[in-house]
Design a protein around this motif. Structure first.
Motif, PDB file in Angstrom:
ATOM      1  N   ASP A  65       0.860  -1.183   0.000  1.00 27.52           N
ATOM      2  CA  ASP A  65       0.000   0.000   0.000  1.00 27.52           C
ATOM      3  C   ASP A  65       0.896   1.233   0.000  1.00 27.52           C
ATOM      4  O   ASP A  65       1.589   1.492   0.993  1.00 27.52           O
ATOM      5  N   GLY A  74      -1.450   2.417   4.741  1.00 25.66           N
ATOM      6  CA  GLY A  74      -2.638   2.400   5.578  1.00 25.66           C
ATOM      7  C   GLY A  74      -3.020   3.754   6.139  1.00 25.66           C
ATOM      8  O   GLY A  74      -3.976   3.856   6.918  1.00 25.66           O
ATOM      9  N   GLN A 102       5.307   0.084   9.544  1.00 25.06           N
ATOM     10  CA  GLN A 102       5.338  -1.237   8.908  1.00 25.06           C
ATOM     11  C   GLN A 102       6.726  -1.586   8.354  1.00 25.06           C
ATOM     12  O   GLN A 102       7.085  -2.755   8.245  1.00 25.06           O
ATOM     13  N   ALA A 154       0.604  -6.337   5.460  1.00 28.39           N
ATOM     14  CA  ALA A 154       1.132  -5.050   4.998  1.00 28.39           C
ATOM     15  C   ALA A 154       2.597  -5.213   4.581  1.00 28.39           C
ATOM     16  O   ALA A 154       3.483  -5.340   5.423  1.00 28.39           O
TER      17      ALA A 154
END
Length: 341
Positions: free
Chosen positions: A40, A44, A286, A315
């Protein structure tokens, strides 16, 4: 599947760069575990997601207030790292800076983008495979970035972000160890615990950039121990061991990561950072969990790696999985699923 090591590529602008190698597992079928992994770009973060959309649309009028509202230098730098990967920013940010010469923000974004854009031209291939045209474009864009970032640093002497990106451009332009040290120290004067700047310094000290394993490990450990427990700087120790692992021949690499001394340092770094009670997840947290997950998976510590993979809940960050040949998402999945068995 077969994953191969990229032995001595010289990598991307900001994070894990260098060789790719196989991940050392046998060929047992993997057990599926957890949600489907995904990279991503916003990590997030819904605020960043909106900023990325505005940057892609060239909507500086809507993007500027969101950036200007960020008071923390580390957070602003993190946002700019993500925005610097958006194609087209190099065009409209320069125009926005020309329209408002009293405003340093669009010039800062333009400088950050030119650093990223330069590395896109150079590519992550080994130097001997980079064409003369690519080298020229690389250095032209770095020169522009340097000019823009220094202009911002002069206008806004307290800002961290220009010095973070100047570390990357200086390494790409091979400006030498004295310049690199000066830029790192300038960043630390503005934010002594900034993880991103420490990671750039670690790259500068890697053997592939003219440093040595000894310098790299000494820096990583000293930075971790100088910081309070719960600091994110423990990730540096794991990154240093991954860099060292990457530089070793097949066979020696696995023996290195699974050695008692290295395992003890990895466990200490994990306990002092992301698993410490005082650790507070910053934006982009992350990345550290992916680093530790990869290190413990490669070190044949599936229980510890599984704990980290569970926290990530699918993730994926491109770095450090781009050390391994193939799609980072698929490599993450294979490691995660095998550690869940």
């Amino acid at each position: 599947m077969s994953f191969f090591r990229r032995r001595s590529g010289e990598g991307a602008a900001g994070g894990a760069d260098g060789g790719r190698r196989g991940f050392g597992f046998g060929r047992r079928p993997a057990a599926p575990a957890g949600v489907p992994p995904v990279i991503d770009p916003a990590g997030g973060d819904e605020g960043l997601r909106l900023m990325l959309a505005r940057a892609a649309a060239g909507d500086w009028a809507a993007l500027r207030p969101a950036l200007a509202a960020v008071a923390d230098g580390a957070e602003l730098t993190w946002l700019l790292v993500a925005l610097s990967d958006v194609a087209g920013v190099e065009e409209w940010a320069v125009e926005a800076a020309a329209d408002r010469p009293d405003d340093a923000l669009p010039l800062l974004l333009a400088g950050a983008r030119h650093v990223s854009w330069a590395w896109e031209a150079r590519t992550g291939r080994r130097a001997k495979y980079v064409t003369e045209e690519q080298w020229q474009l690389f250095h032209q864009r770095l020169d522009t970035a340097e000019e823009q970032l220094f202009a911002v640093a002069e206008r806004e002497p307290q800002w961290l972000a220009p010095w973070y990106f100047l570390q990357i451009s200086g390494r790409g332009a091979s400006l030498g160890p004295d310049v690199a040290r000066h830029r790192f120290e300038a960043a630390l004067r503005r934010d002594p615990g900034h993880l991103g700047s420490h990671k750039q310094r670690l790259q500068q000290l890697c053997a592939k950039w003219g440093g040595s394993h000894e310098e790299m490990h000494a820096f990583a450990r000293a930075a971790m121990l100088a910081a309070p427990e719960g600091s994110p700087l423990g990730e540096l120790v794991a990154l240093a061991h991954l860099e060292h692992w990457l530089d070793l021949p097949d066979g020696e690499d696995h023996a290195y990561l699974t050695s008692p001394a290295v395992l003890a340092e990895l466990q200490e770094a994990l306990r002092r950072s992301v698993l410490h009670a005082d650790y507070r997840r910053p934006r982009g947290w992350q990345g550290a969990f992916n680093t530790f997950a990869m290190a413990f998976s490669l070190a044949d510590q599936p229980r510890t790696a599984h704990l980290l993979f569970e926290t990530l809940d699918g993730a994926v960050t491109e770095s450090p999985w781009n050390y391994l040949a193939g799609d980072p998402v698929e490599i993450f999945r294979v490691h995660r699923d095998r550690c869940a068995r």
